[in-house]
Write a protein that holds these residues in place. Structure first.
Motif, PDB file in Angstrom:
ATOM      1  N   ARG A  19     -85.834 -46.560 -33.085  1.00 45.24           N
ATOM      2  CA  ARG A  19     -85.086 -47.557 -33.826  1.00 45.24           C
ATOM      3  C   ARG A  19     -83.961 -46.904 -34.616  1.00 45.24           C
ATOM      4  NH1 ARG A  19     -88.780 -51.143 -37.403  1.00 45.24           N
ATOM      5  NH2 ARG A  19     -88.596 -49.412 -38.853  1.00 45.24           N
ATOM      6  N   ALA A  20     -82.750 -47.432 -34.483  1.00 43.46           N
ATOM      7  CA  ALA A  20     -81.607 -46.909 -35.208  1.00 43.46           C
ATOM      8  C   ALA A  20     -81.565 -47.526 -36.603  1.00 43.46           C
ATOM      9  CB  ALA A  20     -80.327 -47.238 -34.451  1.00 43.46           C
ATOM     10  N   PRO A  21     -81.028 -46.789 -37.592  1.00 46.15           N
ATOM     11  CA  PRO A  21     -80.970 -47.336 -38.950  1.00 46.15           C
ATOM     12  C   PRO A  21     -79.995 -48.504 -39.049  1.00 46.15           C
ATOM     13  CG  PRO A  21     -79.776 -45.256 -38.824  1.00 46.15           C
ATOM     14  CD  PRO A  21     -80.488 -45.420 -37.514  1.00 46.15           C
ATOM     15  N   LEU A  22     -80.396 -49.507 -39.772  1.00 43.32           N
ATOM     16  CA  LEU A  22     -79.588 -50.710 -39.918  1.00 43.32           C
ATOM     17  C   LEU A  22     -78.387 -50.440 -40.811  1.00 43.32           C
ATOM     18  CD1 LEU A  22     -79.688 -53.742 -39.103  1.00 43.32           C
ATOM     19  CD2 LEU A  22     -80.766 -54.162 -41.317  1.00 43.32           C
ATOM     20  N   ARG A  23     -77.207 -50.954 -40.418  1.00 40.95           N
ATOM     21  CA  ARG A  23     -75.986 -50.742 -41.189  1.00 40.95           C
ATOM     22  C   ARG A  23     -75.231 -52.050 -41.480  1.00 40.95           C
ATOM     23  NH1 ARG A  23     -78.327 -47.031 -42.408  1.00 40.95           N
ATOM     24  NH2 ARG A  23     -77.977 -44.828 -41.917  1.00 40.95           N
ATOM     25  N   TRP A  24     -75.385 -53.051 -40.608  1.00 43.73           N
ATOM     26  CA  TRP A  24     -74.634 -54.294 -40.740  1.00 43.73           C
ATOM     27  C   TRP A  24     -75.570 -55.499 -40.639  1.00 43.73           C
ATOM     28  CZ3 TRP A  24     -69.364 -55.519 -41.272  1.00 43.73           C
ATOM     29  CH2 TRP A  24     -68.478 -54.435 -41.243  1.00 43.73           C
ATOM     30  N   VAL A  25     -75.175 -56.595 -41.302  1.00 45.45           N
ATOM     31  CA  VAL A  25     -75.857 -57.874 -41.149  1.00 45.45           C
ATOM     32  C   VAL A  25     -74.811 -58.938 -40.818  1.00 45.45           C
ATOM     33  CG1 VAL A  25     -77.421 -59.580 -42.142  1.00 45.45           C
ATOM     34  CG2 VAL A  25     -77.515 -57.204 -42.916  1.00 45.45           C
ATOM     35  N   LEU A  26     -74.999 -59.621 -39.710  1.00 57.74           N
ATOM     36  CA  LEU A  26     -74.137 -60.720 -39.306  1.00 57.74           C
ATOM     37  C   LEU A  26     -74.803 -62.038 -39.703  1.00 57.74           C
ATOM     38  CD1 LEU A  26     -73.195 -59.472 -35.717  1.00 57.74           C
ATOM     39  CD2 LEU A  26     -71.956 -59.094 -37.872  1.00 57.74           C
ATOM     40  N   TRP A  27     -73.989 -62.992 -40.136  1.00 58.36           N
ATOM     41  CA  TRP A  27     -74.516 -64.251 -40.665  1.00 58.36           C
ATOM     42  C   TRP A  27     -73.943 -65.452 -39.937  1.00 58.36           C
ATOM     43  CZ3 TRP A  27     -77.729 -64.298 -45.130  1.00 58.36           C
ATOM     44  CH2 TRP A  27     -77.902 -63.038 -45.734  1.00 58.36           C
ATOM     45  N   ASP A  28     -74.804 -66.380 -39.617  1.00 58.87           N
ATOM     46  CA  ASP A  28     -74.389 -67.743 -39.317  1.00 58.87           C
ATOM     47  C   ASP A  28     -74.071 -68.392 -40.670  1.00 58.87           C
ATOM     48  OD1 ASP A  28     -74.181 -70.249 -37.811  1.00 58.87           O
ATOM     49  OD2 ASP A  28     -76.063 -70.778 -38.799  1.00 58.87           O
ATOM     50  N   VAL A  29     -73.288 -69.476 -40.675  1.00 59.22           N
ATOM     51  CA  VAL A  29     -72.922 -70.099 -41.953  1.00 59.22           C
ATOM     52  C   VAL A  29     -73.534 -71.485 -42.113  1.00 59.22           C
ATOM     53  CG1 VAL A  29     -71.038 -70.947 -43.400  1.00 59.22           C
ATOM     54  CG2 VAL A  29     -70.811 -68.764 -42.200  1.00 59.22           C
ATOM     55  N   LYS A  30     -73.132 -72.438 -41.277  1.00 62.53           N
ATOM     56  CA  LYS A  30     -73.561 -73.823 -41.472  1.00 62.53           C
ATOM     57  C   LYS A  30     -75.072 -73.948 -41.276  1.00 62.53           C
ATOM     58  CE  LYS A  30     -72.538 -78.590 -40.115  1.00 62.53           C
ATOM     59  NZ  LYS A  30     -73.893 -78.965 -39.690  1.00 62.53           N
ATOM     60  N   CYS A  48     -78.440 -57.915 -50.178  1.00 68.92           N
ATOM     61  CA  CYS A  48     -78.086 -57.157 -48.969  1.00 68.92           C
ATOM     62  C   CYS A  48     -76.933 -56.205 -49.248  1.00 68.92           C
ATOM     63  CB  CYS A  48     -77.720 -58.108 -47.833  1.00 68.92           C
ATOM     64  SG  CYS A  48     -79.141 -58.959 -47.121  1.00 68.92           S
ATOM     65  N   SER A  49     -75.945 -56.673 -49.992  1.00 65.18           N
ATOM     66  CA  SER A  49     -74.816 -55.813 -50.350  1.00 65.18           C
ATOM     67  C   SER A  49     -75.272 -54.651 -51.225  1.00 65.18           C
ATOM     68  CB  SER A  49     -73.740 -56.623 -51.072  1.00 65.18           C
ATOM     69  OG  SER A  49     -73.175 -57.599 -50.227  1.00 65.18           O
ATOM     70  N   SER A  50     -76.175 -54.927 -52.155  1.00 67.79           N
ATOM     71  CA  SER A  50     -76.646 -53.869 -53.061  1.00 67.79           C
ATOM     72  C   SER A  50     -77.454 -52.806 -52.315  1.00 67.79           C
ATOM     73  CB  SER A  50     -77.485 -54.469 -54.186  1.00 67.79           C
ATOM     74  OG  SER A  50     -78.732 -54.953 -53.704  1.00 67.79           O
ATOM     75  N   LEU A  51     -77.995 -53.155 -51.156  1.00 63.62           N
ATOM     76  CA  LEU A  51     -78.703 -52.174 -50.330  1.00 63.62           C
ATOM     77  C   LEU A  51     -77.734 -51.264 -49.580  1.00 63.62           C
ATOM     78  CD1 LEU A  51     -81.518 -54.422 -48.760  1.00 63.62           C
ATOM     79  CD2 LEU A  51     -81.808 -52.637 -50.490  1.00 63.62           C
ATOM     80  N   GLY A  52     -76.454 -51.570 -49.655  1.00 59.46           N
ATOM     81  CA  GLY A  52     -75.463 -50.774 -48.943  1.00 59.46           C
ATOM     82  C   GLY A  52     -75.140 -51.295 -47.564  1.00 59.46           C
ATOM     83  N   LEU A  53     -75.652 -52.479 -47.228  1.00 56.29           N
ATOM     84  CA  LEU A  53     -75.373 -53.072 -45.924  1.00 56.29           C
ATOM     85  C   LEU A  53     -74.011 -53.776 -45.950  1.00 56.29           C
ATOM     86  CD1 LEU A  53     -78.900 -54.613 -45.336  1.00 56.29           C
ATOM     87  CD2 LEU A  53     -77.896 -52.739 -44.020  1.00 56.29           C
ATOM     88  N   LYS A  54     -73.279 -53.666 -44.861  1.00 50.34           N
ATOM     89  CA  LYS A  54     -72.025 -54.398 -44.716  1.00 50.34           C
ATOM     90  C   LYS A  54     -72.311 -55.741 -44.053  1.00 50.34           C
ATOM     91  CE  LYS A  54     -69.092 -50.293 -44.434  1.00 50.34           C
ATOM     92  NZ  LYS A  54     -68.071 -49.563 -43.637  1.00 50.34           N
TER      93      LYS A  54
END
Length: 261
Positions: free
Chosen positions: A14-25, A142-148
């Motif tokens: 497993r690669a370390p997580l770096r980004w989170v993509l979001w749906d909006v509506k 999520c931002s405070s964890l350093g994730l983009k």
């Protein structure tokens, strides 16, 4: 050949997580009033008295027809989001016996632009105590964890302004809408575009959304770590593993933290 979806139990490192993509509506934001109510409010401003129930039914019929005839705002057929939506509005009111072309155009223009107003949206913030009380908190954590953070949404080009007036735009490094991308979820192409912007392997990216096929299945099909937001336990008896399912966005940061190292 597409990569094996991350975390599928086949022994892939497993690669370390770096980004989170979001749906909006319906994930971060929710429309405040029904379409029938919003359209009737505009009609009343024009001196018309219509039934929200009748307008809602007319809208659903018109929307289904337009979506089938011109998928994804008709981008591949020479349309754009504004012309697509204005035709939906005109068609809806026409089914409710409004026939004046000038009046139909005015209401269509007004409703298209008014949809960007913050009062039309429930912003899921704790301080506002709206329907989803967890959205801004989850983005902050999520931002405070350093994730983009980025957005992948089946939406038109108004999304940036909607996020701005709702106070959420600054959390995101990029937005990809289906109108601007020319392709919509569940197509893997829109996720491939997002991965290009992230600049990391798919296994280093998570996606969160409320739609089983468009968000969960589609993101995992390209190797992204997909999570399904299931606020009402709709998928409790489905094939979605419990570790991929969230009842609230409050659960997301701690779940993602497990994938960061």
């Amino acid at each position: 050949m597409r990569p094996t979806p991350a975390g599928n139990g086949r022994g892939v490192m497993r690669a370390p997580l770096r980004w989170v993509l979001w749906d909006v509506k319906d994930t971060l934001l929710k429309v405040r009033a029904s379409v029938g109510e919003q359209y009737c409010k505009e009609a009343e401003r024009m001196g018309l008295k219509l039934s929200p129930v009748e307008v809602e039914a007319a809208f659903r019929q018109t929307y289904r027809h337009q979506s089938k005839k011109f998928p994804n705002y008709g981008i591949s057929q020479g349309l754009d989001g504004q012309s697509w939506w204005m035709e939906v509005v005109r068609g809806t009111f026409s089914k409710c016996r409004v026939q004046d072309p000038a009046l139909l155009n005015t209401m269509a223009q007004n409703l298209y632009h008014n949809f960007c107003n913050a009062e039309n949206w429930e912003v899921m913030r704790r301080k506002h105590k709206n329907v989803f009380s967890d959205s801004e908190m989850a983005l902050q954590r999520c931002s405070s964890l350093g994730l983009k953070l980025g957005v992948v949404s089946n939406f038109d080009r108004r999304l940036e302004e909607i996020l701005r007036v709702c106070g959420l735009l600054s959390y995101f490094s990029f937005l990809i809408t289906s109108e601007e991308a020319g392709t919509a979820k569940p197509s893997p192409v829109i996720f491939d575009l997002a991965l290009q912007k992230c600049g990391v392997p798919a296994a280093c990216v998570a996606h969160i959304g409320d739609h089983y096929e468009k968000d969960y299945v589609a993101s995992r099909s390209v190797g992204i770590q997909g999570f399904l937001l299931d606020r009402h336990n709709t998928y409790g008896n489905s094939d979605v593993p419990i570790e991929h399912r969230l009842c609230s966005l409050e659960e997301l940061p701690s779940r993602l933290q497990q994938h960061m190292n």
